[in-house]
Each structure stands twice: as structure tokens, then as C-alpha cells.
Design a protein around this motif. Structure first.
Motif, short mmCIF file in Angstrom:
data_model
loop_
_atom_site.label_atom_id
_atom_site.label_comp_id
_atom_site.label_asym_id
_atom_site.label_seq_id
_atom_site.Cartn_x
_atom_site.Cartn_y
_atom_site.Cartn_z
N PRO A 1 76.58 2.11 117.41
CA PRO A 1 76.59 0.66 117.88
C PRO A 1 76.96 -0.19 116.68
O PRO A 1 77.66 -1.14 117.09
CB PRO A 1 74.72 0.58 117.71
N CYS A 2 77.36 0.18 115.52
CA CYS A 2 77.54 -0.62 114.56
C CYS A 2 79.18 -0.89 114.69
O CYS A 2 79.65 -1.92 114.70
CB CYS A 2 77.34 -0.36 113.05
N TRP A 3 79.74 0.31 114.85
CA TRP A 3 81.23 0.26 115.00
C TRP A 3 81.72 -0.26 116.38
O TRP A 3 82.61 -1.03 116.33
CB TRP A 3 81.81 2.00 115.08
N GLU B 1 64.70 -7.03 105.29
CA GLU B 1 65.40 -8.26 105.48
C GLU B 1 65.84 -8.33 106.91
O GLU B 1 65.78 -9.39 107.69
CB GLU B 1 66.47 -8.20 104.55
N THR B 2 66.18 -7.39 107.61
CA THR B 2 66.71 -7.13 108.89
C THR B 2 65.70 -7.57 109.83
O THR B 2 65.59 -8.66 110.66
CB THR B 2 67.23 -5.91 109.34
N ARG C 1 63.91 -3.92 113.35
CA ARG C 1 64.55 -3.22 112.00
C ARG C 1 65.76 -2.65 112.84
O ARG C 1 66.37 -1.60 111.95
CB ARG C 1 63.73 -2.08 111.61
N LEU C 2 66.41 -3.07 113.70
CA LEU C 2 67.52 -2.45 114.28
C LEU C 2 68.82 -3.04 114.00
O LEU C 2 68.92 -4.48 113.65
CB LEU C 2 67.49 -2.56 116.01
N LEU C 3 69.94 -2.30 113.91
CA LEU C 3 71.19 -3.01 113.63
C LEU C 3 72.23 -2.55 114.83
O LEU C 3 71.88 -1.89 115.51
CB LEU C 3 71.85 -1.95 112.19
N PRO C 4 73.28 -3.15 114.87
CA PRO C 4 73.94 -4.32 113.95
C PRO C 4 73.13 -5.65 114.24
O PRO C 4 72.66 -5.89 115.44
CB PRO C 4 75.34 -4.32 114.28
N TRP C 5 73.61 -6.61 113.57
CA TRP C 5 73.19 -8.18 113.84
C TRP C 5 74.12 -9.23 113.09
O TRP C 5 74.99 -8.57 112.26
CB TRP C 5 71.78 -8.60 113.67
N ILE C 6 74.41 -10.15 113.62
CA ILE C 6 75.40 -11.24 113.08
C ILE C 6 74.67 -12.49 112.73
O ILE C 6 73.79 -12.94 113.18
CB ILE C 6 76.52 -11.55 114.35
N GLU C 7 75.05 -12.89 111.54
CA GLU C 7 74.88 -14.02 110.69
C GLU C 7 75.87 -14.99 110.81
O GLU C 7 76.96 -14.65 110.27
CB GLU C 7 74.37 -13.74 109.34
#
Length: 96
Positions: free
Chosen positions: A19-21, A48-49, A56-62
């Protein structure tokens, strides 16, 4: 506009199903500038996520204004590739 990609610390994993890639590659393919923020691999340490995205899942965009965008990675990659990443800000959650 530069964004921050919050992803797992396993940045060496570059396979299509990760997912992150998937999201990072979509950003690269679209030429979007971003900063990588390495988050803990263990979900239990992603306080923090969870505070910022509700999960608590990744990824996310700020985004620069502090708002965030989090969805399933396939949806995120599709939105990025369609040129609609900034539209994610409309539904993004502001920082608390």
C-alpha cells in the motif's frame, strides 16, 4: 505545493501490492513533490496517525495547511493519477 506522505518505514519495499509503495509510486508518476515521513511499522505505536486520521493505517497524506487525506491505497493512487489529489482536501480532516 509540497505534501507529506506518511508511510511505513520499510521504504525498500517496492512491490505493486504494498500500500505505501502504491501511493508513493503514484505521486512519483505524477511528478508531485512530497516529503516522506516514516511512521512506525507496528500499528500499536501509530498514535499520531490515529489522532490525525482516526485510524492506525498507512499510508496517508498531509497537506501544507495541516489537513490530511486517508483512504484505501488503491483509491488514493487512483485519485493521484487522475490529477485530483488536491480535491481530497475537501473531505480531509483538519488537525486537532
Amino acid at each position: 505545493m509540497a505534501v507529506k506522505l506518511h508511510r511505513c518505514s520499510n521504504i525498500w519495499v517496492k512491490v505493486q501490492g504494498h500500500p505505501c509503495w502504491r501511493v508513493q509510486k503514484a505521486l512519483d508518476d505524477q511528478g508531485i513533490q512530497y516529503e516522506v515521513v516514516k511512521e512506525p511499522t507496528r500499528r500499536g505505536k501509530r498514535d499520531e496517525t490515529e489522532r490525525r486520521t482516526g485510524k492506525r493505517l498507512l499510508p496517508w497524506i498531509e497537506f501544507e495547511d495541516g489537513s490530511v487525506y486517508r483512504a484505501e491505497s488503491k483509491e488514493m493512487a487512483e485519485r493521484i493519477r487522475s490529477g485530483k489529489l488536491m480535491e481530497g482536501r475537501a473531505t480531509a480532516q483538519p488537525t486537532a
